[in-house]
Design a protein around this motif. Structure first.
Motif, short mmCIF file in Angstrom:
data_model
loop_
_atom_site.label_atom_id
_atom_site.label_comp_id
_atom_site.label_asym_id
_atom_site.label_seq_id
_atom_site.Cartn_x
_atom_site.Cartn_y
_atom_site.Cartn_z
N GLY A 1 0.81 -1.21 0.00
CA GLY A 1 0.00 0.00 0.00
C GLY A 1 0.85 1.27 0.00
O GLY A 1 0.54 2.24 -0.70
N ILE A 2 1.94 1.23 0.79
CA ILE A 2 2.84 2.40 0.82
C ILE A 2 3.53 2.58 -0.52
O ILE A 2 3.61 3.70 -1.05
CB ILE A 2 3.87 2.24 1.96
CG1 ILE A 2 3.16 2.24 3.31
CG2 ILE A 2 4.91 3.37 1.89
CD1 ILE A 2 4.08 1.96 4.49
N TYR A 3 4.02 1.47 -1.09
CA TYR A 3 4.65 1.55 -2.41
C TYR A 3 3.65 2.03 -3.47
O TYR A 3 4.01 2.75 -4.40
CB TYR A 3 5.23 0.19 -2.80
CG TYR A 3 6.45 -0.19 -2.01
CD1 TYR A 3 7.34 0.76 -1.55
CD2 TYR A 3 6.71 -1.53 -1.70
CE1 TYR A 3 8.45 0.41 -0.81
CE2 TYR A 3 7.83 -1.89 -0.96
CZ TYR A 3 8.69 -0.91 -0.51
OH TYR A 3 9.79 -1.26 0.21
N GLY A 4 2.40 1.62 -3.35
CA GLY A 4 1.39 2.07 -4.29
C GLY A 4 1.19 3.58 -4.24
O GLY A 4 1.02 4.24 -5.27
N ILE A 5 1.22 4.13 -3.02
CA ILE A 5 1.11 5.60 -2.90
C ILE A 5 2.29 6.28 -3.58
O ILE A 5 2.12 7.31 -4.26
CB ILE A 5 1.04 5.99 -1.40
CG1 ILE A 5 -0.26 5.45 -0.79
CG2 ILE A 5 1.12 7.50 -1.24
CD1 ILE A 5 -0.37 5.68 0.70
N LEU A 6 3.49 5.72 -3.41
CA LEU A 6 4.66 6.32 -4.06
C LEU A 6 4.58 6.18 -5.58
O LEU A 6 4.85 7.15 -6.31
CB LEU A 6 5.94 5.65 -3.54
CG LEU A 6 6.26 5.88 -2.06
CD1 LEU A 6 7.52 5.12 -1.67
CD2 LEU A 6 6.43 7.36 -1.77
N TYR A 7 4.21 4.99 -6.07
CA TYR A 7 4.13 4.78 -7.51
C TYR A 7 3.08 5.70 -8.17
O TYR A 7 3.27 6.17 -9.30
CB TYR A 7 3.77 3.32 -7.81
CG TYR A 7 4.95 2.38 -7.73
CD1 TYR A 7 6.10 2.64 -8.47
CD2 TYR A 7 4.91 1.24 -6.94
CE1 TYR A 7 7.18 1.78 -8.39
CE2 TYR A 7 5.98 0.38 -6.86
CZ TYR A 7 7.13 0.65 -7.59
OH TYR A 7 8.20 -0.19 -7.52
N ALA A 8 1.98 5.96 -7.46
CA ALA A 8 0.94 6.81 -8.03
C ALA A 8 1.17 8.28 -7.73
O ALA A 8 0.83 9.15 -8.54
CB ALA A 8 -0.43 6.38 -7.50
N GLY A 9 1.73 8.58 -6.55
CA GLY A 9 1.87 9.98 -6.15
C GLY A 9 3.01 10.71 -6.82
O GLY A 9 2.88 11.89 -7.18
N LEU A 10 4.15 10.02 -7.01
CA LEU A 10 5.30 10.71 -7.59
C LEU A 10 5.03 11.19 -9.03
O LEU A 10 5.34 12.35 -9.36
CB LEU A 10 6.53 9.81 -7.54
CG LEU A 10 7.16 9.63 -6.15
CD1 LEU A 10 8.35 8.68 -6.21
CD2 LEU A 10 7.59 10.98 -5.58
N PRO A 11 4.50 10.36 -9.93
CA PRO A 11 4.21 10.89 -11.28
C PRO A 11 3.21 12.04 -11.28
O PRO A 11 3.36 13.01 -12.03
CB PRO A 11 3.65 9.66 -12.02
CG PRO A 11 4.17 8.49 -11.28
CD PRO A 11 4.22 8.92 -9.85
N ILE A 12 2.18 11.94 -10.42
CA ILE A 12 1.20 13.03 -10.37
C ILE A 12 1.85 14.31 -9.86
O ILE A 12 1.62 15.40 -10.39
CB ILE A 12 0.01 12.62 -9.48
CG1 ILE A 12 -0.78 11.48 -10.14
CG2 ILE A 12 -0.91 13.82 -9.23
CD1 ILE A 12 -1.94 10.99 -9.31
#
Length: 402
Positions: free
Chosen positions: A156-167
Motif C-alpha cells: 500500500g505504501i509503495y502504491g502511494i509512491l508509484y501513483a503519487g510521484l508521477p502526479i
C-alpha cells in the motif's frame, strides 16, 4: 625547431579535440540544444520514454514469464508514443501491462503526462486510483492473497509512491509552465504600462507647451498685429504705411500657423507611432484572455482620434487588469454617447476562487493612472472602484465635441 603543417581536415579534428578537452560537457550541451529545439523536442522525448519503458520490460522478463504478459507490456510501451495526444486513453492502455506485465515505468510516464495536461481533473483522480491498485494488487491473484499483513501494508505504501510521484511531477511541470506564461504576460503588461505612462507624460508636455504658445506667444503676436494696424492708419508716408501693412500681414499669418500648431499639440497627432482606435476594438475583444460581452456599443460618427485612442486604451487596460487580478471573471462592456460625451464602462463580476498554489502577481499600478491622466488631459471624468457584488467597475467619460 621542427614545424608541422596541418591540412584542413586535421586542423578541424584538432579544434574538436581541444574543444572537448576544455569542455567535458560538450556532448551534454548538444543534448540540451536538441531538447530545447521546438520541433525535435517532442519526438525525442517520446522516443526516450518508449526506450526506457522497453528497457524495463526487457530487464524484468524471464523465461518463466507468460506470453500474454510480454504482449501486454509491449503494447503499453508502444502506447507511450501517443501520450501527448490522448493522455487518459494511453494510460488506460498501459494499465493491463502495468498490472499483469512488467511495464510499470510506461504506466508512470503516462500518469505523469496525464497529470500535467489535466491537472486535478477527474481523469487524474481515476488514473491515480488505478495506478495505486496496480501497484498494490499482485498478479497472479493467488500470490496476492497469500501475502502477510505486513506485505500488504508495504504494498500500500509503495502504491502511494508509484501513483503519487508521477502526479506530483506532472503538476509541478504544469505549474512551471503556467508560472512562465503569467510572468511573460506580466512583463508584456509592464512594457505596455510603461509605454502608456511615457505617452501620458509626452501628452502633458505637449499640453503645457500648447498653453504657453497660446497664452504668451499668441498674445505677443496679437499685440504686434494690432500695433502694425494702428501704424498703417497713422503713418504719414507711403513707405512706412507699406512696411506696417507687411508686418500686420505677417503677424496674422503667424497667428494662423500658431493656432494650427496648438491644435496639433492638443490633439496628440504628433505621437511617435500609430495607435489603435475604436476600429480595432473587435479584434481586441476576440483576442482577450478573459470572457467578455459587449452589451451596448453605440459610437457617434465622427469621433475625434484622441478620444478613439483613449477609449481603446481604457478597454485594453481594464481587460488586462481583469486577467491579472480577477482571473476567470466575466467582463461586461458598455459604450454609448451621452449628450456631447462618450461613456466607456467596463464591469467585471466577482472573480472565481484562485486554485491552490496559484501565484499572485504584483502590479506596477501605472495602468489606471495612465487612463486617469489621459482622461483629465482630454477634459473627461474618471471613476474606478469595487462594486457591491465583489467585482470592479471602471467608467470613463470623454468629450466628443471641441
Amino acid at each position: 625547431m621542427v614545424t608541422h603543417t596541418l591540412t584542413t581536415g586535421q586542423s578541424g579534428e584538432v579544434v574538436e579535440k581541444v574543444t572537448l578537452a576544455r569542455n567535458r560537457f560538450a556532448s551534454l550541451d548538444r543534448i540540451v540544444k536538441i531538447h530545447k529545439h521546438p520541433v525535435a523536442r517532442g519526438p525525442v522525448l517520446d522516443g526516450f520514454a518508449v526506450l526506457l519503458s522497453a528497457l524495463e520490460v526487457w530487464l524484468r522478463i524471464s523465461p518463466q514469464t507468460q506470453t500474454y504478459s510480454i504482449v501486454l507490456s509491449g503494447v503499453a510501451c508502444a502506447a507511450v508514443m501517443f501520450r501527448r495526444r490522448w493522455p487518459f486513453l494511453v494510460f488506460l492502455v498501459t494499465v493491463p501491462g502495468y498490472f499483469a506485465g512488467a511495464a510499470q515505468i510506461a504506466g508512470m510516464i503516462a500518469l505523469g503526462t496525464l497529470a500535467r495536461r489535466k491537472q486535478w481533473m477527474w481523469q487524474t483522480m481515476v488514473a491515480g486510483g488505478l495506478a495505486w491498485t496496480c501497484a498494490y494488487v499482485q498478479w497472479p491473484l493467488d500470490r496476492f492473497f497469500n501475502l502477510s499483513w505486513r506485505a500488504h501494508i508495504f504494498n500500500g505504501i509503495y502504491g502511494i509512491l508509484y501513483a503519487g510521484l508521477p502526479i506530483a511531477l506532472g503538476l509541478l511541470m504544469a505549474l512551471r509552465v503556467e508560472l512562465s506564461d503569467r510572468l511573460a504576460a506580466l512583463a508584456a503588461s509592464k512594457e505596455r504600462e510603461q509605454a502608456l505612462h511615457e505617452q501620458t507624460i509626452r501628452a502633458a508636455e505637449r499640453a503645457s507647451l500648447a498653453r504657453e504658445m497660446h497664452d504668451v506667444v499668441s498674445h505677443q503676436v496679437t499685440l504686434i498685429a494690432m500695433q502694425a494696424g494702428a501704424l498703417v492708419v497713422s503713418a504719414q508716408d507711403d513707405e512706412s504705411r507699406e512696411a506696417a501693412n507687411t508686418i500686420r500681414q505677417l503677424s496674422k499669418r503667424t497667428l494662423d500657423e500658431l493656432r494650427d500648431l496648438v491644435g496639433v499639440l492638443r490633439s496628440g497627432a504628433v505621437d511617435d507611432d500609430v495607435h489603435p482606435g475604436l476600429e480595432e476594438l473587435p479584434q481586441l475583444l476576440r483576442n482577450a484572455e478573459v470572457p467578455v460581452t459587449m452589451v451596448e456599443q453605440e459610437v457617434p460618427d465622427p469621433v475625434p482620434q484622441a478620444v478613439s485612442r483613449a477609449a481603446y486604451r481604457t478597454v485594453q487596460e481594464a481587460l488586462t487588469n481583469i486577467n491579472k487580478h480577477a482571473h476567470g471573471a466575466h467582463a461586461t462592456i458598455r459604450m454609448f454617447p451621452c449628450g456631447s460625451a462618450l461613456i466607456v464602462e467596463v464591469v467585471n463580476d466577482r472573480p472565481a476562487k484562485e486554485p491552490a498554489g496559484a501565484v499572485s502577481l504584483p502590479s506596477g499600478g501605472h495602468g489606471l493612472m495612465g487612463v486617469r491622466e489621459r482622461t483629465v488631459l482630454l477634459g473627461g471624468t474618471f471613476h474606478a472602484g469595487h462594486t457591491p457584488e465583489g467585482g470592479f467597475r471602471l467608467c470613463v467619460t470623454y468629450p466628443i465635441e471641441n
